[in-house]
Design a protein around this motif. Structure first.
Motif, PDB file in Angstrom:
ATOM      1  N   GLY A 103       0.937  -1.302  -0.018  1.00  0.00           N
ATOM      2  CA  GLY A 103      -0.024  -0.236  -0.052  1.00  0.00           C
ATOM      3  C   GLY A 103       0.809   1.095   0.022  1.00  0.00           C
ATOM      4  O   GLY A 103       0.607   2.147  -0.696  1.00  0.00           O
ATOM      5  N   ARG A 104       2.067   1.209   0.850  1.00  0.00           N
ATOM      6  CA  ARG A 104       2.678   2.289   0.667  1.00  0.00           C
ATOM      7  C   ARG A 104       3.335   2.697  -0.705  1.00  0.00           C
ATOM      8  O   ARG A 104       3.660   3.510  -0.804  1.00  0.00           O
ATOM      9  N   GLU A 105       3.864   1.449  -1.222  1.00  0.00           N
ATOM     10  CA  GLU A 105       4.610   1.541  -2.536  1.00  0.00           C
ATOM     11  C   GLU A 105       3.530   2.083  -3.429  1.00  0.00           C
ATOM     12  O   GLU A 105       4.041   3.204  -4.202  1.00  0.00           O
ATOM     13  N   VAL A 106       2.588   1.891  -3.538  1.00  0.00           N
ATOM     14  CA  VAL A 106       1.469   2.306  -4.485  1.00  0.00           C
ATOM     15  C   VAL A 106       1.378   3.864  -4.224  1.00  0.00           C
ATOM     16  O   VAL A 106       1.471   4.926  -5.174  1.00  0.00           O
ATOM     17  N   ASN A 107       0.996   4.036  -2.943  1.00  0.00           N
ATOM     18  CA  ASN A 107       0.856   5.608  -2.636  1.00  0.00           C
ATOM     19  C   ASN A 107       2.077   6.692  -2.968  1.00  0.00           C
ATOM     20  O   ASN A 107       2.053   7.703  -3.362  1.00  0.00           O
ATOM     21  N   GLU A 108       3.090   5.870  -2.668  1.00  0.00           N
ATOM     22  CA  GLU A 108       4.459   6.660  -2.669  1.00  0.00           C
ATOM     23  C   GLU A 108       4.777   6.980  -4.481  1.00  0.00           C
ATOM     24  O   GLU A 108       5.408   7.661  -4.767  1.00  0.00           O
ATOM     25  N   TYR A 109       4.101   6.108  -5.120  1.00  0.00           N
ATOM     26  CA  TYR A 109       4.303   6.126  -6.789  1.00  0.00           C
ATOM     27  C   TYR A 109       3.476   7.221  -7.228  1.00  0.00           C
ATOM     28  O   TYR A 109       3.605   7.685  -8.326  1.00  0.00           O
ATOM     29  N   MET A 110       2.391   7.843  -6.507  1.00  0.00           N
ATOM     30  CA  MET A 110       1.190   8.613  -7.250  1.00  0.00           C
ATOM     31  C   MET A 110       1.903   9.979  -7.792  1.00  0.00           C
ATOM     32  O   MET A 110       1.381  10.660  -8.673  1.00  0.00           O
ATOM     33  N   PRO A 111       2.927  10.671  -6.962  1.00  0.00           N
ATOM     34  CA  PRO A 111       3.452  11.881  -7.577  1.00  0.00           C
ATOM     35  C   PRO A 111       3.980  11.620  -9.038  1.00  0.00           C
ATOM     36  O   PRO A 111       3.904  12.399  -9.953  1.00  0.00           O
ATOM     37  N   LYS A 112       4.715  10.396  -9.355  1.00  0.00           N
ATOM     38  CA  LYS A 112       5.233  10.209 -10.529  1.00  0.00           C
ATOM     39  C   LYS A 112       4.062   9.727 -11.551  1.00  0.00           C
ATOM     40  O   LYS A 112       3.869  10.217 -12.837  1.00  0.00           O
ATOM     41  N   HIS A 113       3.031   9.273 -11.143  1.00  0.00           N
ATOM     42  CA  HIS A 113       1.668   9.163 -11.883  1.00  0.00           C
ATOM     43  C   HIS A 113       1.081  10.452 -12.174  1.00  0.00           C
ATOM     44  O   HIS A 113       0.839  10.486 -13.585  1.00  0.00           O
ATOM     45  N   VAL A 114       1.249  11.396 -11.344  1.00  0.00           N
ATOM     46  CA  VAL A 114       0.381  12.716 -11.706  1.00  0.00           C
ATOM     47  C   VAL A 114       1.441  13.391 -12.646  1.00  0.00           C
ATOM     48  O   VAL A 114       0.814  14.206 -13.634  1.00  0.00           O
ATOM     49  N   ALA A 115       2.606  13.220 -12.577  1.00  0.00           N
ATOM     50  CA  ALA A 115       3.583  13.794 -13.504  1.00  0.00           C
ATOM     51  C   ALA A 115       3.285  13.255 -14.812  1.00  0.00           C
ATOM     52  O   ALA A 115       3.302  13.994 -15.887  1.00  0.00           O
ATOM     53  N   GLU A 116       2.968  11.795 -14.972  1.00  0.00           N
ATOM     54  CA  GLU A 116       2.812  11.485 -16.047  1.00  0.00           C
ATOM     55  C   GLU A 116       1.314  11.887 -16.850  1.00  0.00           C
ATOM     56  O   GLU A 116       1.466  12.015 -18.023  1.00  0.00           O
ATOM     57  N   VAL A 117       0.376  11.821 -15.922  1.00  0.00           N
ATOM     58  CA  VAL A 117      -0.783  12.455 -16.435  1.00  0.00           C
ATOM     59  C   VAL A 117      -0.695  13.844 -16.965  1.00  0.00           C
ATOM     60  O   VAL A 117      -1.271  14.319 -18.101  1.00  0.00           O
ATOM     61  N   THR A 118       0.258  14.546 -16.428  1.00  0.00           N
ATOM     62  CA  THR A 118       0.397  16.141 -16.795  1.00  0.00           C
ATOM     63  C   THR A 118       1.172  16.104 -18.163  1.00  0.00           C
ATOM     64  O   THR A 118       0.905  16.798 -19.197  1.00  0.00           O
ATOM     65  N   VAL A 119       2.092  15.167 -18.256  1.00  0.00           N
ATOM     66  CA  VAL A 119       2.880  15.083 -19.752  1.00  0.00           C
ATOM     67  C   VAL A 119       2.046  14.714 -20.694  1.00  0.00           C
ATOM     68  O   VAL A 119       1.979  15.295 -21.901  1.00  0.00           O
ATOM     69  N   LYS A 120       1.156  13.729 -20.496  1.00  0.00           N
ATOM     70  CA  LYS A 120       0.161  13.116 -21.421  1.00  0.00           C
ATOM     71  C   LYS A 120      -0.733  14.193 -21.862  1.00  0.00           C
ATOM     72  O   LYS A 120      -1.038  14.464 -23.063  1.00  0.00           O
ATOM     73  N   ALA A 121      -1.279  15.141 -20.981  1.00  0.00           N
ATOM     74  CA  ALA A 121      -2.114  16.540 -21.272  1.00  0.00           C
ATOM     75  C   ALA A 121      -1.418  17.101 -22.165  1.00  0.00           C
ATOM     76  O   ALA A 121      -1.862  17.862 -23.115  1.00  0.00           O
ATOM     77  N   PHE A 122      -0.037  17.432 -21.933  1.00  0.00           N
ATOM     78  CA  PHE A 122       0.881  18.700 -22.586  1.00  0.00           C
ATOM     79  C   PHE A 122       0.887  17.879 -24.196  1.00  0.00           C
ATOM     80  O   PHE A 122       0.745  18.559 -25.067  1.00  0.00           O
ATOM     81  N   ASN A 123       1.276  16.713 -24.309  1.00  0.00           N
ATOM     82  CA  ASN A 123       1.341  15.904 -25.506  1.00  0.00           C
ATOM     83  C   ASN A 123      -0.021  16.147 -26.240  1.00  0.00           C
ATOM     84  O   ASN A 123      -0.099  16.334 -27.366  1.00  0.00           O
ATOM     85  N   ALA A 124      -0.925  15.904 -25.759  1.00  0.00           N
ATOM     86  CA  ALA A 124      -2.617  15.880 -26.204  1.00  0.00           C
ATOM     87  C   ALA A 124      -2.628  17.243 -26.976  1.00  0.00           C
ATOM     88  O   ALA A 124      -3.316  17.547 -27.978  1.00  0.00           O
ATOM     89  N   VAL A 125      -2.117  18.425 -26.442  1.00  0.00           N
ATOM     90  CA  VAL A 125      -2.247  19.794 -27.177  1.00  0.00           C
ATOM     91  C   VAL A 125      -1.155  20.355 -27.630  1.00  0.00           C
ATOM     92  O   VAL A 125      -1.209  21.392 -28.283  1.00  0.00           O
ATOM     93  N   GLY A 126      -0.132  19.373 -28.014  1.00  0.00           N
ATOM     94  CA  GLY A 126       1.093  19.744 -28.798  1.00  0.00           C
ATOM     95  C   GLY A 126       2.048  20.339 -28.034  1.00  0.00           C
ATOM     96  O   GLY A 126       3.044  21.145 -28.865  1.00  0.00           O
ATOM     97  N   THR A 127       2.086  20.673 -26.792  1.00  0.00           N
ATOM     98  CA  THR A 127       3.070  21.362 -26.052  1.00  0.00           C
ATOM     99  C   THR A 127       4.278  20.331 -25.552  1.00  0.00           C
ATOM    100  O   THR A 127       3.841  19.361 -25.080  1.00  0.00           O
TER     101      THR A 127
END
Length: 461
Positions: free
Chosen positions: A316-340
């Motif tokens: 459980g700790r491993e999953v929760n500690e991974y979430m900042p990386k997942h949020v970063a990945e979500v953000t990068v995907k959003a940038f890619n979607a708009v061509g940034t």
């Protein structure tokens, strides 16, 4: 006939609050008169101060002791540096605030409320508990009951605190002093759950001491007390409370990652599942704070000391500690979607604290989020109206921004939804941002349709 789990728990609760240890009461006779007691609270933080004030308001003679003279001076000048109660309640109190440890000798009950963080190796750090116990041992009077309120793994009160007091005072546990454990249940910044509104677990080394502590705490806690059958039971119960939350959030966080891979909206999946009567409503997000990320590792440490290495808690700790990386990945995907291009992007992160409307960043996962975005060379600035800019810059090593300065940013991550951010007109904000901005809503609190109409590429966990 078998009982449902809820009925069983209700009976257990009634036993604890009303009827538990009836046989012990025959030994202890009746609850003693504690109205004339002097109580010393050791550690004037967000736990100790509400405790001291609650007992003061019930007419007890209260000593508030802290090793920090500057903090003590603030209390003496009618200021509340914890911001938990406000200056007026401090000013109205009759608490004797002091950094002089000799005041401990006046106490009939000493309540230790010091931090129990993790060390650099993610192991329990008991230095504050040991130091407090040593100070108490040097000045404690005979027949005093010493109560630990800090979060610990099972066994610390009896195996760490009590021996320190015995060695330092020369007193014998059970004869010349007593110990108890009554875990704090406060949440910083949460005005909806005060000390008086949360049932207080109490435990002690003898039946008589248990009744004394039950009478003492019951006088200040409207919700009543629960008599745990042993000190170790109370210690384990405290860490279990937050282990349960950590694991439930971890489940939702892992579900969010799964939904991202499946192209599903996590909130919509949770909303559908929540229509079942026994579904527990948790949401994905960053897990920071002084309790939820810490307490599971205390319980795991205590378990490993006893010979069993838990797996689910660590996972459980491993999953929760991974979430900042997942949020970063979500953000990068959003940038890619708009061509940034991420490495050319400037991103404004709203919120640095670990929870809304609290100015504490020491255990915030937003710092890990900034680091994760840095791996993609995203240029980040952090804005938090309840945290000093210098504190953010020193802790996160990043640029800060003031609320209202949105020019030249390519997007926003709403990381900590302070009330101040709820009043923002995000449509007007979008006018100041660069074209095709992204909006990552970590906790899913913004109006998705409204954000979309304002021209953002919207994402949430």
């Amino acid at each position: 006939m078998y009982q449902t789990p809820s009925t069983s728990r209700e009976r257990s609760y009634a036993d604890g609050v009303v009827e538990r240890a009836a046989d012990e009461r025959s030994t202890a006779d009746r609850a003693p008169d504690v109205e004339s007691a002097t109580v010393c609270v050791v550690g004037l933080g967000y736990v100790g101060v509400p405790l001291a004030v609650a007992f003061d308001e019930q007419g007890y003679d209260i000593v508030g002791y802290d090793i920090d003279p500057d903090r003590v001076a603030e209390f003496r000048n009618d200021r509340d540096p914890t911001e938990e109660l406000g200056d007026d309640r401090i000013a109205d109190s009759q608490i004797r605030f002091t950094d002089d440890p000799t005041a401990i000798r006046d106490a009939d009950y000493v309540l230790i409320t010091v931090p129990t963080p993790l060390d650099s190796g993610q192991n329990p750090e008991l230095a504050f508990v040991r130091s407090a116990a040593e100070t108490v041992a040097e000045h404690v009077s005979e027949d005093t009951t010493i109560v630990l309120e800090s979060t610990v793994y099972p066994g610390v009160t009896r195996d760490t605190v009590a021996p320190i007091v015995e060695e330092g005072s020369g007193f014998t546990l059970g004869d010349e002093f007593h110990v108890g454990y009554s875990p704090e249940r406060l949440s910083p910044g949460d005005q909806g759950r005060t000390l008086q509104e949360a049932v207080k677990i109490v435990s002690a080394d003898t039946a008589r001491s248990l009744e004394e502590l039950a009478a003492l705490y019951d006088s200040a806690v409207d919700a009543g007390v629960y008599r745990a059958p042993s000190i170790e039971t109370a210690e384990a119960a405290k860490v279990l409370e937050n282990v349960q939350r950590d694991l439930n959030i971890a489940l939702m966080n892992e579900m969010a990652i799964i939904c991202d891979h499946l192209g599903l909206d996590t909130s919509e999946v949770i909303d559908a599942a929540a229509t079942k009567w026994n579904f527990h409503d948790y949401s994905p997000g960053l897990v920071g704070g002084h309790c939820i990320p810490v307490d599971p590792l205390y319980l795991a440490h205590g378990s490993e000391r006893a010979g069993f290495s838990p797996k689910l808690i660590f996972q459980g700790r491993e999953v929760n500690e991974y979430m900042p990386k997942h949020v970063a990945e979500v953000t990068v995907k959003a940038f890619n979607a708009v061509g940034t291009v991420p490495r050319d992007a400037r991103l404004l992160i709203l919120g640095a604290a670990y929870k809304p409307n609290v100015g504490d960043i020491r255990t915030s996962e937003v710092k890990s989020l900034v680091a994760a975005l840095g791996e993609y060379d995203v240029d980040c600035a952090v804005c938090d109206p309840v945290v000093d800019d210098e504190v953010i810059a020193d802790a996160f090593g990043t640029e800060t921004a003031t609320l209202g300065s949105f020019d030249d940013f390519d997007g926003i991550v709403l990381a900590t939804p302070h009330d101040a951010f709820a009043d923002l007109d995000y449509e007007r904000v979008a006018e100041s941002l660069n074209s095709d901005p992204v909006f990552v809503d970590v906790d899913g609190v913004a109006d998705r349709d409204e954000i979309g109409r304002a021209g953002y590429e919207y994402r949430r966990l």
